[in-house]
Design a protein around this motif. Sequence first.
Motif, PDB file in Angstrom:
ATOM      1  N   UNK A 263       0.839  -1.195   0.000  1.00  0.00           N
ATOM      2  CA  UNK A 263       0.000   0.000   0.000  1.00  0.00           C
ATOM      3  C   UNK A 263       0.878   1.250   0.000  1.00  0.00           C
ATOM      4  N   UNK A 264       0.437   2.258  -0.740  1.00  0.00           N
ATOM      5  CA  UNK A 264       1.035   3.593  -0.698  1.00  0.00           C
ATOM      6  C   UNK A 264      -0.012   4.548  -0.127  1.00  0.00           C
ATOM      7  N   UNK A 265       0.339   5.252   0.955  1.00  0.00           N
ATOM      8  CA  UNK A 265      -0.589   6.151   1.630  1.00  0.00           C
ATOM      9  C   UNK A 265      -0.219   7.606   1.344  1.00  0.00           C
ATOM     10  N   UNK A 266      -1.224   8.410   1.092  1.00  0.00           N
ATOM     11  CA  UNK A 266      -1.065   9.864   0.994  1.00  0.00           C
ATOM     12  C   UNK A 266      -1.868  10.444   2.161  1.00  0.00           C
ATOM     13  N   UNK A 267      -1.171  11.001   3.172  1.00  0.00           N
ATOM     14  CA  UNK A 267      -1.773  11.241   4.479  1.00  0.00           C
ATOM     15  C   UNK A 267      -1.652  12.705   4.886  1.00  0.00           C
ATOM     16  N   UNK A 268      -2.726  13.212   5.490  1.00  0.00           N
ATOM     17  CA  UNK A 268      -2.657  14.471   6.232  1.00  0.00           C
ATOM     18  C   UNK A 268      -2.974  14.178   7.695  1.00  0.00           C
ATOM     19  N   UNK A 269      -2.021  14.506   8.582  1.00  0.00           N
ATOM     20  CA  UNK A 269      -2.237  14.303  10.015  1.00  0.00           C
ATOM     21  C   UNK A 269      -1.640  15.497  10.764  1.00  0.00           C
ATOM     22  N   UNK A 270      -2.486  16.184  11.497  1.00  0.00           N
ATOM     23  CA  UNK A 270      -2.087  17.370  12.264  1.00  0.00           C
ATOM     24  C   UNK A 270      -1.363  18.366  11.368  1.00  0.00           C
ATOM     25  N   UNK A 271      -1.962  18.622  10.224  1.00  0.00           N
ATOM     26  CA  UNK A 271      -1.459  19.592   9.243  1.00  0.00           C
ATOM     27  C   UNK A 271      -0.115  19.197   8.632  1.00  0.00           C
ATOM     28  N   UNK A 272       0.281  17.945   8.797  1.00  0.00           N
ATOM     29  CA  UNK A 272       1.491  17.433   8.166  1.00  0.00           C
ATOM     30  C   UNK A 272       1.100  16.508   7.022  1.00  0.00           C
ATOM     31  N   UNK A 273       1.666  16.751   5.852  1.00  0.00           N
ATOM     32  CA  UNK A 273       1.380  15.952   4.655  1.00  0.00           C
ATOM     33  C   UNK A 273       2.577  15.061   4.352  1.00  0.00           C
ATOM     34  N   UNK A 274       2.315  13.776   4.115  1.00  0.00           N
ATOM     35  CA  UNK A 274       3.418  12.865   3.845  1.00  0.00           C
ATOM     36  C   UNK A 274       2.911  11.616   3.149  1.00  0.00           C
ATOM     37  N   UNK A 275       3.792  10.986   2.371  1.00  0.00           N
ATOM     38  CA  UNK A 275       3.507   9.703   1.732  1.00  0.00           C
ATOM     39  C   UNK A 275       4.231   8.599   2.492  1.00  0.00           C
ATOM     40  N   UNK A 276       3.530   7.505   2.754  1.00  0.00           N
ATOM     41  CA  UNK A 276       4.100   6.368   3.479  1.00  0.00           C
ATOM     42  C   UNK A 276       3.845   5.098   2.689  1.00  0.00           C
ATOM     43  N   UNK A 277       4.556   4.051   3.089  1.00  0.00           N
ATOM     44  CA  UNK A 277       4.279   2.707   2.599  1.00  0.00           C
ATOM     45  C   UNK A 277       3.772   1.845   3.744  1.00  0.00           C
ATOM     46  N   UNK A 278       2.883   0.923   3.437  1.00  0.00           N
ATOM     47  CA  UNK A 278       2.360   0.017   4.459  1.00  0.00           C
ATOM     48  C   UNK A 278       2.013  -1.309   3.807  1.00  0.00           C
ATOM     49  N   UNK A 279       1.532  -2.218   4.641  1.00  0.00           N
ATOM     50  CA  UNK A 279       1.225  -3.573   4.174  1.00  0.00           C
ATOM     51  C   UNK A 279      -0.083  -4.030   4.789  1.00  0.00           C
ATOM     52  N   UNK A 280      -0.987  -4.569   3.954  1.00  0.00           N
ATOM     53  CA  UNK A 280      -2.210  -5.193   4.445  1.00  0.00           C
ATOM     54  C   UNK A 280      -1.925  -6.664   4.721  1.00  0.00           C
ATOM     55  N   UNK A 281      -2.024  -7.064   5.977  1.00  0.00           N
ATOM     56  CA  UNK A 281      -1.747  -8.444   6.336  1.00  0.00           C
ATOM     57  C   UNK A 281      -2.826  -9.366   5.776  1.00  0.00           C
ATOM     58  N   UNK A 282      -2.572 -10.675   5.747  1.00  0.00           N
ATOM     59  CA  UNK A 282      -3.628 -11.606   5.303  1.00  0.00           C
ATOM     60  C   UNK A 282      -4.890 -11.496   6.142  1.00  0.00           C
ATOM     61  N   UNK A 283      -4.758 -11.021   7.391  1.00  0.00           N
ATOM     62  CA  UNK A 283      -5.927 -10.817   8.256  1.00  0.00           C
ATOM     63  C   UNK A 283      -6.586  -9.469   8.033  1.00  0.00           C
ATOM     64  N   UNK A 284      -6.151  -8.737   7.011  1.00  0.00           N
ATOM     65  CA  UNK A 284      -6.747  -7.467   6.593  1.00  0.00           C
ATOM     66  C   UNK A 284      -6.484  -6.342   7.599  1.00  0.00           C
ATOM     67  N   UNK A 285      -5.350  -6.405   8.267  1.00  0.00           N
ATOM     68  CA  UNK A 285      -4.918  -5.309   9.126  1.00  0.00           C
ATOM     69  C   UNK A 285      -3.803  -4.550   8.427  1.00  0.00           C
ATOM     70  N   UNK A 286      -3.867  -3.226   8.493  1.00  0.00           N
ATOM     71  CA  UNK A 286      -2.851  -2.404   7.836  1.00  0.00           C
ATOM     72  C   UNK A 286      -1.722  -2.099   8.797  1.00  0.00           C
TER      73      UNK A 286
END
Length: 592
Positions: A263-286
């Motif tokens: 997964x590639x995330x495009x995120x705004x959190x507390x007025x901070x913008x950033x792109x992250x990478x993540x993984x969806x597990x087989x149990x569907x947890x990110x």
Amino acid sequence: MPSFLMSLFCCLFMALTFSRIDVAAYPTGAPTAACESMTPEHYGTLPSNNPCPFEVILNQNQTFSNGSVKVTLQPSLPSVSFKGFLVMGFDKVTDRVIGTFQIPPSYNLSKTIDCNNEYENAATHKSKDPKQSVTLDWIPPEGYDGEVIFKTTFVEEFINYWVKQLSGIVKVVASESATPESTTTDVTPTQLPLPDVYEGCGVSKGCIATPDDCVDSKTCSMMATYKKLDNDHLQLEIYGEIKGDEYVAVGFSTDSEMGSDSVVECVQYRDTLKAYQSYNTPQRNNQRLPSNLQGFVELSFPTYVDGYIYCSVKHPIVFDNNVGFDLNKPYYLLMATGSTGKDNIQEHSEEEKSGMSIDLTKDYGVSYFKESRVLKQLHGSFMVIAWLMAASTGVMMPRYMKKTWVGKQFMKKDLWFVYHRALMVLAWTLTVIGFIIIFIDVDGWVSESISENPHPLIGCITTVLAFIQPFMAWMRPLPNAPNRYIFNWAHMLVGYSAHILAITCIFLAVEMDEAELPYETYWILTAHVCCYVGVHVLLTFLARRNVDGHGEMKDDNPGLKQASLQRQVILVCYICIVVGLGSAVIAFIAGA
């Protein structure tokens, strides 16, 4: 035996109806949806009534509002550990959640989450690994004066958990020291304009978006673009509409279903913008990666303008994100948006998936996430007609209707048998067709955890049982044959088993993401089951009023014609009800 099956049938469906919509455990931390109740969503379980073997230890019972309190979660008994937890500080008088937790990013036992739209005011586990002790720093609100109590939910195992266990009381005294005024001047960074993400779609880059036909009108609510930069990298653009602390994310999937995805995330959190990478597990947890993979680079600063967020990244084509990925091969694209926390994105509020796999290095067309649902809708509709309408009516005939149309035949067969055979042949035909259709739609068997989704396995068992029924009937002995009772029992057991499993499958389908059915479907199915069981009870009662001492219908009973008429009226009313209820379910399926 049929009465026992009827009771089992009723109990099974009532239990299914009031079961959960989300069978969910959260090994990577409690979701924000659990903030209010602090209760795990563990299907079929209740909080333990046994004394809690865990406790909350505070390093002090008094502090100033500019100080902190160390909160330690630990066992009160030897040789026990907890896997999950959720802890918050509450004002003792108002019971309002207050304060914040501070947890270093490197600390791998816990993380903060945002409850009630306030930042970092709760802490939860980061993994399901057994824990002997977790220590957290809690910071009171600035200038706060009052008493605070901590409430903690501990999870030892899936079925063993304790909710809102209380700590001792901490007295917080408002600090007398004034907060120094800032001598710096606030500088608002220049807001970068949004690039024209639509430019080049279908020509120099591939684009996939939602809703349909939004690219030409430039009105997409979510959109991803892709093009090959060199032999080793792609350029990905992620664009979407958000509000506040939210994200738009794109996932690469081998099977169009969430699980084992990069997964590639495009995120705004507390007025901070950033792109992250993540993984969806087989149990569907990110799970967000501690650091982005080599070759993953932001090509420009992420931008948020007028409710839309935009990220542009250079992404490796061949990489390892828990499992190996090679984007030279076609992948399904998943896209989602929802709220985000400090350390990971939360459950999506909207999701989309591509209708087919896409070669991200070559397919530079314009496509949309909305896939054709015709085959799924046909599958669901056929199964509803087969089992809610045809089969549930057909099983009534041999049990209750043998003496209803006495002397009336069609092609030298009693009418009850003609109706029974026609209805069951219809159910058999639609079941087989529906079975073939869904296998065509999903390209064969989809590997999925049975505990997570038992619908496919139960559906296959149902189809096998239904398939062999007409062949059993074809080989049935003559009515007076000495072994006829064996056929009668086998035919009845296989038929009732198929019927029970089929309705179970329909109940289980309601909660499947692919079905997109509303919660009200459960109530319609429950009404069907109640009607089915009620008619069986009523007809059984009427039948026992007209039997002799050997359990056979009395041919000379003066009330036989009246009983026959009663059964016909009940049958007609039942058919009207089940057809109406089944049609309502089909309407939901067609509108999904």
